[in-house]
Design a protein around this motif. Structure first.
Motif, PDB file in Angstrom:
ATOM      1  N   THR A 148      48.017  28.243  36.638  1.00 44.05           N
ATOM      2  CA  THR A 148      48.174  29.035  35.703  1.00 44.05           C
ATOM      3  C   THR A 148      47.119  30.284  35.721  1.00 44.05           C
ATOM      4  OG1 THR A 148      46.866  27.741  34.194  1.00 44.05           O
ATOM      5  CG2 THR A 148      49.233  27.306  34.079  1.00 44.05           C
ATOM      6  N   THR A 149      46.458  30.188  36.510  1.00 40.56           N
ATOM      7  CA  THR A 149      45.672  31.410  36.668  1.00 40.56           C
ATOM      8  C   THR A 149      45.017  31.546  38.047  1.00 40.56           C
ATOM      9  OG1 THR A 149      44.470  30.573  34.484  1.00 40.56           O
ATOM     10  CG2 THR A 149      42.974  32.013  35.737  1.00 40.56           C
ATOM     11  N   ILE A 150      44.730  32.798  38.238  1.00 35.78           N
ATOM     12  CA  ILE A 150      44.074  33.193  39.642  1.00 35.78           C
ATOM     13  C   ILE A 150      42.548  33.689  39.179  1.00 35.78           C
ATOM     14  CG2 ILE A 150      44.231  34.751  41.431  1.00 35.78           C
ATOM     15  CD1 ILE A 150      47.065  34.736  41.214  1.00 35.78           C
ATOM     16  N   GLU A 151      41.877  33.186  39.991  1.00 39.20           N
ATOM     17  CA  GLU A 151      40.604  33.724  39.947  1.00 39.20           C
ATOM     18  C   GLU A 151      40.467  34.943  40.987  1.00 39.20           C
ATOM     19  OE1 GLU A 151      36.211  31.787  40.166  1.00 39.20           O
ATOM     20  OE2 GLU A 151      36.838  31.998  41.863  1.00 39.20           O
ATOM     21  N   MET A 152      39.875  35.887  40.677  1.00 40.10           N
ATOM     22  CA  MET A 152      39.568  37.050  41.744  1.00 40.10           C
ATOM     23  C   MET A 152      38.167  37.437  41.551  1.00 40.10           C
ATOM     24  SD  MET A 152      43.174  39.427  41.195  1.00 40.10           S
ATOM     25  CE  MET A 152      43.095  40.058  42.790  1.00 40.10           C
ATOM     26  N   GLN A 153      37.515  37.939  42.824  1.00 42.05           N
ATOM     27  CA  GLN A 153      36.119  38.294  42.734  1.00 42.05           C
ATOM     28  C   GLN A 153      35.922  39.744  43.497  1.00 42.05           C
ATOM     29  OE1 GLN A 153      33.343  35.437  44.039  1.00 42.05           O
ATOM     30  NE2 GLN A 153      34.031  33.846  42.792  1.00 42.05           N
ATOM     31  N   LYS A 154      35.015  40.445  42.914  1.00 44.78           N
ATOM     32  CA  LYS A 154      34.732  41.806  43.797  1.00 44.78           C
ATOM     33  C   LYS A 154      33.276  41.681  44.208  1.00 44.78           C
ATOM     34  CE  LYS A 154      34.818  46.629  43.490  1.00 44.78           C
ATOM     35  NZ  LYS A 154      34.925  48.049  42.647  1.00 44.78           N
ATOM     36  N   PRO A 155      33.076  41.703  45.641  1.00 43.44           N
ATOM     37  CA  PRO A 155      31.707  41.581  46.122  1.00 43.44           C
ATOM     38  C   PRO A 155      31.214  43.233  45.743  1.00 43.44           C
ATOM     39  CG  PRO A 155      33.350  41.064  47.919  1.00 43.44           C
ATOM     40  CD  PRO A 155      34.001  41.519  46.478  1.00 43.44           C
ATOM     41  N   LEU A 156      29.814  43.420  45.240  1.00 39.26           N
ATOM     42  CA  LEU A 156      29.308  44.453  45.276  1.00 39.26           C
ATOM     43  C   LEU A 156      28.468  44.853  46.469  1.00 39.26           C
ATOM     44  CD1 LEU A 156      28.530  43.967  41.307  1.00 39.26           C
ATOM     45  CD2 LEU A 156      30.523  45.204  42.531  1.00 39.26           C
ATOM     46  N   ALA A 157      28.205  45.922  46.940  1.00 40.05           N
ATOM     47  CA  ALA A 157      27.410  46.286  48.053  1.00 40.05           C
ATOM     48  C   ALA A 157      25.917  46.443  47.600  1.00 40.05           C
ATOM     49  CB  ALA A 157      27.966  47.214  48.751  1.00 40.05           C
TER      50      ALA A 157
END
Length: 157
Positions: A148-157
Motif C-alpha cells: 500500500t505504501t512506498i518508502e522513498m529516501q533522498k540522500p543528502l550530500a
C-alpha cells in the motif's frame, strides 16, 4: 513571492492549515486504499503534530499555499503532511519546502530525508524521483496483504 515560515507557538491559523491539507489531499479520495490519514486530522491533532514535529508553511501574501512537517528519526528526517495548494502546484513551492527540510536535516546531522507515498500515486513517485528520492522499501498497512505504501529516501550530500 513565497515565504517559508516555521510554525511556532504564535501560529493560530489552524483552520486554514487543515483546509490546505485536506484540499491538497482531496484528489486521493477513491484512488488510495486505505484512505489518507489526513482525512482523520482534527484541529487539535494538527496543533499537537505541529508542536511535536518541525513544521513549516509556505505563504503567498497572507494566503497559506503549502506546508511540510518534519520528524527527526535516528538516521533520517521523516517528511510528512507535505502539501501544496492545488492552485499553486507546479510553481516550485514543493521544492522550496523540501529545501527547508534538507536544511533541518543537515542542522541535525541527519544524512537523508525519508517519506512514504501510496503505491497508487505514481505521479507522486515520479515527482519525488525528479527531486532526488529513490524507492527504498514497500510496505503494507495493517490488514492489507498487498503493498500500500512506498518508502522513498533522498540522500543528502
Amino acid at each position: 513571492m513565497i515565504d517559508i515560515v516555521r510554525i511556532d507557538e504564535s501560529f493560530s491559523r489552524w483552520n486554514e492549515l487543515l483546509a490546505l491539507i485536506l484540499s491538497s489531499f482531496a484528489y486521493m479520495e477513491g484512488v488510495i486504499d486505505p484512505p489518507s490519514s489526513a482525512t482523520r486530522l482534527t484541529l487539535a491533532a494538527l496543533a499537537y503534530k505541529a508542536r511535536d514535529e518541525i513544521a513549516f508553511i509556505a505563504v503567498e501574501g497572507e494566503r497559506l499555499v503549502g506546508c511540510i512537517f518534519c520528524r527527526p528519526e535516528p538516521e533520517s528526517l521523516y517528511v510528512g503532511k507535505f502539501a501544496v495548494s492545488p492552485s499553486h502546484q507546479g510553481k516550485g513551492i514543493g521544492a522550496k519546502l523540501l529545501a527547508v527540510a534538507e536544511e533541518v536535516a543537515r542542522e541535525k546531522s541527519l544524512p537523508r530525508l525519508r517519506l512514504e507515498t501510496r503505491i497508487e500515486l505514481t505521479g507522486n513517485h515520479a515527482t519525488f524521483t525528479r527531486w532526488g528520492f529513490v524507492k527504498t522499501a514497500e510496505t503494507s498497512h495493517p490488514g492489507f496483504t498487498r503493498t500500500t505504501t512506498i518508502e522513498m529516501q533522498k540522500p543528502l550530500a
